[in-house]
Enzyme design. Structure first.
Site, PDB file in Angstrom:
ATOM      1  N   LEU A 244      27.063  19.375  11.497  1.00  0.00           N
ATOM      2  CA  LEU A 244      27.256  20.765  11.910  1.00  0.00           C
ATOM      3  C   LEU A 244      27.550  21.600  10.667  1.00  0.00           C
ATOM      4  O   LEU A 244      28.685  21.680  10.193  1.00  0.00           O
ATOM      5  CB  LEU A 244      28.388  20.855  12.929  1.00  0.00           C
ATOM      6  CG  LEU A 244      28.178  20.046  14.216  1.00  0.00           C
ATOM      7  CD1 LEU A 244      29.425  20.085  15.088  1.00  0.00           C
ATOM      8  CD2 LEU A 244      26.971  20.557  14.989  1.00  0.00           C
ATOM      9  N   ASP A 245      26.518  22.226  10.147  1.00  0.00           N
ATOM     10  CA  ASP A 245      26.627  22.975   8.898  1.00  0.00           C
ATOM     11  C   ASP A 245      27.410  24.267   9.103  1.00  0.00           C
ATOM     12  O   ASP A 245      27.197  24.990  10.082  1.00  0.00           O
ATOM     13  CB  ASP A 245      25.218  23.302   8.378  1.00  0.00           C
ATOM     14  CG  ASP A 245      25.242  24.181   7.151  1.00  0.00           C
ATOM     15  OD1 ASP A 245      25.677  23.700   6.093  1.00  0.00           O
ATOM     16  OD2 ASP A 245      24.827  25.355   7.263  1.00  0.00           O
TER      17      ASP A 245
END
Length: 587
Positions: A244-245
């Site tokens: 999850l950037d």
């Protein structure tokens, strides 16, 4: 600092996943909106459930797990696509040694080396196609990037918003320039809003990371449904984990810092619930370059959020220890650290594609020690990326430099005054073995595995400081270097292959084996790893460039798993400069 992630909220987990999902939608949007979108979400889940029948599955990480992360085109060849080239390279050099492969964004993009995505559901044709992703997924546990905070300004979402397409209404967040946004946390020294021409006149859109990376507006539930569809699509295409950037910035509320907001955490929990319903085997990795207590908050309650977070404090603390030959700061921090319990774990890194993050040091190191790190990066040919603070000042965000050159002055080995290359490699490998010894899963950047040094030419070509550690290698040239016994790359690769082969067979390096910091003096970083079953291991890392001998009080014989050497306590244990030993006691 105390962290507990094994006290799961019992009343919440007595509920079925769909009940938890409905509760989370209520929290995010209120009951009325939740009533409207719950049927759509149920239909979406049904679509993917047909593709993936229910299975009994429980994730259990072991010491055999280690992650490589790389761009899809870090190694290129004229004879095949980059993804096929990567497949060949990994198969030859790391089969059986690294089982997780994190492919940095392999979707079509317009800037930021992949992090301005134009289409989440396509493979960048310059890299290959979905069949090659699926081929890699048949050999490795693939980690996909979920770049779900923002999209390219050229994406269908932003173009549709600007054209007034009803399908993309409110997909972006438009804010009047008169609104006070000074309290918003910034990671860049850039304006937060940028002007875009729309069919309704110029609109100033929220751009956390720059003008070509437009934030999605999760206040619109259609955005959430779209992204949940994307996340399920990734799982259907072979993702074993999704990173999850830039996840802390997902939800925006005017008047707040817009980082770590409760609804951001609730959306991640919702993603976890959705995966638990259809793809329970898929793990979530949170990318959150912030001080450690904030970072581990993304593990939620017993893994009801992400199951893994980057150990961002480790890279700068290891670097400082080896610069100064003093492991005090690293030992003090590690000694107070309460480790996450299963199913959660730390991802232990040194180098990354972004650089060496400095935010984790804000509460750990004095300004004097932080300055040591900053000056080292500058002296060794690197640069510093800053972040803008609410008072208008700029403070260090990350060091842009390869980890090898952060530790070793980047001058040619045959130049006057250069250190022997063997000493440089020993110093570097000491840093890597510390991360391999630490509780959690190792995460290793491709450039570190092959001993890359600063790519100054890449920085000149791109004009971006981060390019210094993103070198693109010609496959044939790289293979030629790796066939020669006296090259830096060959020596680093062989050392890495050997240590990974040993590590995966040692129960003490199970991600959740207990860890105790030992006092061996400032010249060492020493920990004892204690598995529930099997033998304890003393992981001892010598931080100085001089040989030494250490005497233990206990009346044991010790066997070093790395070298095979045997020591009796009365004779002492010899350490060469920067030598690491994994010691097993024998009575």
């Amino acid at each position: 600092m105390e962290f507990k992630n094994d006290s799961v909220k019992a009343n919440e987990y007595k509920k079925l996943p769909l009940e938890r999902i409905r509760d989370r939608l209520d929290f995010i949007y209120g009951p009325e909106v939740a009533n409207d979108i719950m049927p759509q979400l149920t239909t979406l889940l049904g679509k993917y459930r047909e593709k993936n029948p229910p299975k009994n599955w429980e994730n259990q990480l072991t010491q055999r797990d280690a992650m490589l992360f790389t761009y899809g085109d870090s190694i290129i060849s004229e004879n095949q696509t980059p993804l096929a080239t990567l497949d060949s390279f990994l198969g030859e050099h790391f089969s059986g040694l690294l089982n997780y492969v994190h492919l940095l964004p392999f979707y079509p993009w317009t800037s930021d080396d992949g992090f301005a995505v134009t289409n989440f559901r396509e493979v960048n044709p310059t890299l290959g196609e979905w069949t090659q992703i699926e081929e890699l997924a048949s050999k490795f546990q693939l980690v996909f990037d979920g770049v779900i905070n923002h999209v390219s300004a050229s994406s269908e979402y932003v173009r549709g918003f600007c054209k007034g397409d009803p399908a993309y209404e409110n997909f972006c967040l438009s804010v009047d320039t008169e609104v006070d946004l000074s309290g918003v946390f910034r990671t860049r020294n850039l304006p937060l809003l940028h002007a875009f021409e729309t069919n309704r006149g110029d609109k100033h859109l929220w751009t956390t990371f720059g003008p070509d990376q437009v934030d999605l507006n999760y206040q619109n539930p259609k955005v959430l449904l779209e992204i949940l569809d994307v996340m399920l699509f990734y799982a259907s295409k072979g993702a074993s984990m999704v990173r999850l950037d830039a996840i802390p910035y997902l939800w925006k509320e005017i008047g707040s810092s817009c980082i770590h907001l409760p609804k951001t955490h609730e959306i991640i929990k919702l993603i976890r619930d959705v995966y638990d319903e259809i793809y329970p085997e898929v793990l979530l990795l949170s990318e959150c370059n912030v001080p450690h207590p904030e970072n581990i908050s993304y593990l939620g309650d017993g893994g009801d959020e992400a199951q893994m977070v980057y150990n961002f404090a480790l890279p700068p603390l290891i670097l400082l220890s080896l610069i100064e030959g003093d492991g005090t700061a690293l030992s003090d921090w590690a000694g107070e650290l309460i480790l996450p319990a299963a199913p959660c774990a730390l991802l232990n890194i040194t180098a990354t594609h972004d650089g060496i993050g400095m935010r984790a040091t804000e509460d750990l190191l004095s300004e004097e020690k932080r300055t040591v790190l900053i000056q080292r990066a500058k002296d060794h040919g690197g640069d510093i990326t800053g972040k803008r603070n609410s008072d208008g000042s700029v403070s260090p965000y990350e060091l842009n430099i390869t980890y090898f050159d952060a530790l070793n002055k980047p001058i040619a080995t045959d130049s006057s005054g250069a250190e022997p290359i063997e000493l440089q490699i020993s110093r570097f490998m000491c840093s890597q073995i510390i991360a391999l010894s630490f509780a959690g899963m190792p995460g290793i950047y491709l450039q570190s595995l092959i001993g890359s040094r600063n790519d100054e030419e890449g920085v000149k070509l791109s004009g971006r400081a981060r390019s210094i550690n993103r070198k693109q290698h010609n496959f044939e040239e790289l293979q030629s270097e790796l066939r020669q016994s006296d090259t830096l790359r060959k020596k680093v690769l062989e050392r890495y292959q050997a240590i990974l082969k040993i590590r995966k067979e040692v129960d003490a390096f199970h991600p959740h084996a207990a860890q105790e910091v030992l006092d061996w003096g400032s010249a060492f970083f020493a920990i004892e790893r204690m598995p529930e079953s099997g033998e304890n291991c003393l992981a001892i890392h010598h931080l100085r460039d001089e040989a030494t001998k250490y005497y233990l009080a206990e009346s044991y014989k010790y066997i070093d798993l790395i070298t095979g050497d045997t020591f009796h306590h009365a004779d002492g244990i010899d350490f060469e400069p920067y030598q690491c030993r994994w010691l097993i006691k024998r009575y």
